[in-house]
Design a protein around this motif. Sequence first.
Motif, PDB file in Angstrom:
ATOM      1  N   SER A 338      -0.385  -6.736  -2.085  1.00 47.16           N
ATOM      2  CA  SER A 338      -0.197  -8.242  -2.021  1.00 47.16           C
ATOM      3  C   SER A 338      -0.007  -8.966  -3.184  1.00 47.16           C
ATOM      4  O   SER A 338       0.675  -9.981  -3.541  1.00 47.16           O
ATOM      5  N   SER A 339      -0.556  -8.099  -4.332  1.00 43.14           N
ATOM      6  CA  SER A 339      -0.200  -8.525  -5.724  1.00 43.14           C
ATOM      7  C   SER A 339      -0.320  -7.360  -6.336  1.00 43.14           C
ATOM      8  O   SER A 339      -0.854  -6.432  -6.136  1.00 43.14           O
ATOM      9  N   SER A 340       0.293  -7.338  -7.915  1.00 52.36           N
ATOM     10  CA  SER A 340       0.055  -6.321  -8.648  1.00 52.36           C
ATOM     11  C   SER A 340      -1.038  -5.770  -9.158  1.00 52.36           C
ATOM     12  O   SER A 340      -1.238  -4.668  -9.275  1.00 52.36           O
ATOM     13  N   ASP A 341      -1.852  -6.726  -9.110  1.00 46.90           N
ATOM     14  CA  ASP A 341      -3.419  -6.357  -9.324  1.00 46.90           C
ATOM     15  C   ASP A 341      -4.180  -6.121  -8.257  1.00 46.90           C
ATOM     16  O   ASP A 341      -5.670  -5.745  -8.580  1.00 46.90           O
ATOM     17  N   ALA A 343      -5.430  -7.498  -4.328  1.00 46.83           N
ATOM     18  CA  ALA A 343      -6.311  -8.465  -3.870  1.00 46.83           C
ATOM     19  C   ALA A 343      -7.327  -7.913  -3.002  1.00 46.83           C
ATOM     20  O   ALA A 343      -7.221  -6.741  -2.612  1.00 46.83           O
ATOM     21  N   ASP A 346      -6.243  -6.169   0.115  1.00 50.47           N
ATOM     22  CA  ASP A 346      -5.775  -4.904   0.015  1.00 50.47           C
ATOM     23  C   ASP A 346      -6.536  -3.643   0.044  1.00 50.47           C
ATOM     24  O   ASP A 346      -6.538  -2.461   0.318  1.00 50.47           O
TER      25      ASP A 346
END
Length: 891
Positions: A338-341, A343, A346
Motif C-alpha cells: 500500500s506504500s513503498s515503506d 503499512a 500490509d
Amino acid sequence: MRRNVLLSLVFITYFSFSSASVIIEVTPLTNKILVVHFDDGYAIHHKRGQTRTNESMVVNPLDVIKAMLKNSYSISSNDDSDFINGLNPTEVGRKSKPTEFGLICQVYNNGCINSDPDHAKEHWVYLYLSTSLKSGKSYKLTLDNLAETTNIVSFMYDETALHSEAIHVNNIGYSTAAPAKYAYLYHWMGDKGSLDLTSFAGKNFKLYDTDKKQLVFTGSISFRKSKTNAETGQVTETPSANFSSADVHECDFSTFNIPGNYKIVVEGIGSSFPFVINADAYQEAFYWTMKGLYHNRSGIELKAPYTEFTRPAPHNTKITPGFKGKLKYSTFRSFDLSSSDGATADKAKIETGYKGTLENTFGWYQDAGDWDGYYTHTHVPAYLLFLYEAGKEKFTDGELNIPESGNGIPDVVDEASWLLRYFKRAKDEVKQKGWGTGGVPGARVFGDLWGADAPNDIGQGSWQDVNRDWYVLGEDPWTSYKYAALSAQLAFVLASDKKPDPEGVDWKQEAIDAYTWAKSNTKNGDDAVGDLKDIRLYAAAALYRLTGESAYHNQFVKDLNTVTGSLDQGKQDQLFGVWLYLLSWNQPREASTLTNVKTLISTSADRYLATAAESRACRWGGDFNFPMLVGQGTTPIIQAGIYGYLLNKSNPIVGDKYNKYIHTTADYFLGTNPLNTTWISGVAERSPVGLFHLDWWYRDKADANNSYPVLPGVVPYGPWRYENLGALGWWNPNWAYSDKEGNPKIYPTSVNQWPGHERWFDMRVSPLSSEFTIHQNTVIAAFVYGFLTQGATTDIQEGIVTSVETISEVLKDVTAFPNPTNDSIIIQSFDIAITSVDLLSIDGKSLKRIESSIHQNEISIDVKNFSSGVYLLKIIKDNKETRTLRIQISK
C-alpha cells in the motif's frame, strides 16, 4: 558545516579551540567588512549500547544583544595610521543558526518541550569599517568580553593569505579539459542582506600560484545576475525564487590551463579556498563517491585495507551472529504494497505469503546504515555500467581499492555487479527451494513491520540488528525486467572487453530467462503500476543490443511510443532504455525510432541542464522545477545532460554548451554554492559533518585525538524546503528554525528570509536533511564526477571511443578491445573490411603498422613491447575511410 579553524592563516595570537562560546575565525569579507565567527558549543551524543536519548549539550551562548553593539568591538593598528587610536565599526550585522543538535525530547506533547538546551548555534557577526584595511598592515581586533577563550585577535591583512567567504570556487579543482572555469563573488549577510560588490565590477581578479607564491593570471570582474533573478519554478521555497539572495559577480579564467595549485585573489577582498588545475581534477570527487557506495554495502565486513571505516558484516545469515533464521521469504509482491515503506495493513498480507527462511541470500546496499532494500537501488548498477561505457579506457582494475580489485575487471564494473549478484543469489535460492519459478524477488527487503532499528530505544549498529524478522518480498515482473536489463548490459560489457565473469555467471542467459519470466508473469493491471513499461523498455533495449532479436526491438518501439515530449529524469528506467538504444550501434535501428530517441534526449538535455544552468547565476543544471529536497541543493542531477552532450558533442555549438554546463554544475556542488561547501563528506576544505548514518554513529574506533572522523563519501539530502511536517522535534528539519512554542533558533528569525541553499544545519538527528540514499545522491554524484575524470568518452551515435581533447574526426562501426590492454589489441570492423592499422604515439608518431592483404574485418596487434601509456590507432577501411581510436596500454 565543516569547522576548519583557520588560525594559522588569520591569527598571530594563537588560542585553542575550546568547548564553549569561542571565536572560530576572524576573516575579511572585504577590506571594509570583517566577519567574526562564533560557536556556542557542542552536543555529547549517545553511543552504541546507550539509549538514544542519552544526549546532552555543552552550550555557552553568545550574548547576541551585546554582540550587535558597535562599541563591543575596536580595531586598531600600529602601522596603519587610520587605525592608530582604534576604531569602532560603523555598523554591525549578523546571521545565526544552530549547527549542533541533541536527540533530546524531555516532554512530548504533540512535539518536544525541552527545558535544557537541545542545540548550539554558530554566529557570523559582520563589522563594517569606516576605513579600508590595507594590504600588508597588521591589525588587532579587541572584543568586549564576548568570547570565553580570548578577546584579542591579531592578524595581518594579506589578500593572498586570508580566505574571504565572498569568493566561491570549486574547492577540489578545475580540469584542464573544462571549457569554462569561473569563480563567483557574492555573500548573504543575514540581516544586512546581499553584499554590495558594485564597486568591484570592472576591477581585476588574479590567479595566485600557491606553490610559486606568485600571481600568474589576471582577469576582469563582471556582474553576472541579481539576487532577484529566478533560479527555480518553486517560487515560494526561497526568497525571490533565488537560492543565494545575493547579487553575483563572476571571475572568468577559462583560458588558463597550466596545471598547479591556486587561489583566486581579489584586491580589496581576499582569497578563495585553494584548488587545483589539472587533467584529472574530478578524480577525488569520483573516488570518494564510489567509496560511499562501498561503505554502504550490506552483508560483508568493511575492513582494512579497503577502508578505515571498519564495520562487521550485517544481515548475513552465515556470518552475522544471531541473524540465522531471521531472513524470511514471502510471495507477496513489493509493488502490491500500500506504500513503498509498507503499512501496518500490509503486515498480515506479507506473513500470509511466508514460505520459509533464506540461508544463502545476502548483499544489497544500505542507506545510512539501515538495511532497507528498495527497487530503486537497482539504478546504482545501471548508472555505473553507463558510466563505464561512456569512457572505458579511463576506468581500471584496482583504482577504487575494493575487495574485488585485482580480478581483472575494472572496479567500477565490479561495483555495478554487486547488487546483481545479490539478486542472482536470491532468485536461485527461492527457485531451488520451490518457492518461485525463476522470477527475481527482493524489490523490497525490510524489517520495519517486525521491530525497530533501536529496540528498547538502544542504539545499535546494523550488524547488531538481529532482534526482528526481515522479509524478502516475492518475485515480480518489475524486478525481473530490471534484472534482465542489467544482466544484458553487463554481459555486453564483459563480452566487449573479452573478459569472463569472475564467478562464471552466464549473464546473457540470466537476462534472457528473467525477461521471459517477466513477460509471462505480468498480471492484468501491472502495466499501470510502478512504471513497468519504462522498465520493460530498458530491458528490451538491452537484450536487443545483446542478441539482435527483433522481438526485443518491437517491444522497445511499442513502449517508446508511450513517451511523449521529453524524457522524465525522475523516471530513470525510461532514460536508461532510451540511452541504451543509442548504444546499440552494432544492431540495425529504425531511422524513425532513432530520430525520436535523439529528439527526446536533446530535449531532455536542454530541460535538465542547459536551460536551468543558463538561468542560474552560478550556472548549475538540474530540473528548474524540482523542489528543494532529496539532494536538489547537494547532488548534480544532470544525467540527461550528459547524454545530450554525448549525442551532440560533434556539434560545436550544442555539444560545447552541454559540456560547459556539465562542468559548471559540478563546480557548484563542489564549492561555488552559497556555503562554499563541497557536498561530499570528508572532502576538501569544507564539507558536511552532521550526517544521519547509524553505522557511523556507532563505529568502534576513534582517532589519535579520541574523536571520530567524519564518514567520507556521503552526499546528504541537504537543504530542505519549509513545509508542514507534523510535530516539531529533533527528527523534523523545521526544528532548526524554532521550537514548539515558536521561539526562533535562527536569525534573521523568519525562515522566509533565508536563501534556500543557506539552509543547511549539520542536523544529524533529522533524516530528511542529513540522510541520503545511494540511488538519489551517491551514485548520481559518482556518475557525473566519474564522467568528468580524465580519459575518453564514447560517442553514443557511433560507438567510437574517442578523446575529446585530441581526436577531431569521429566516424563509425569500428571498435578496439580489450582496452586497456597489456598484451594485444583486436580491432574489429562491423561493415567494410580493414585495409591497415597504424599504432601511433599520443603526439601522432607512427610506432607500428599492420596491413591486410585480404582485407579482413578483424586485425590483432601485439603490443607486449610497448610501455604503459595512451596511444592512438589509425584505421583505414577499404583504402579510403579513416577511423581513429584511443587506447591505453597498462603493464
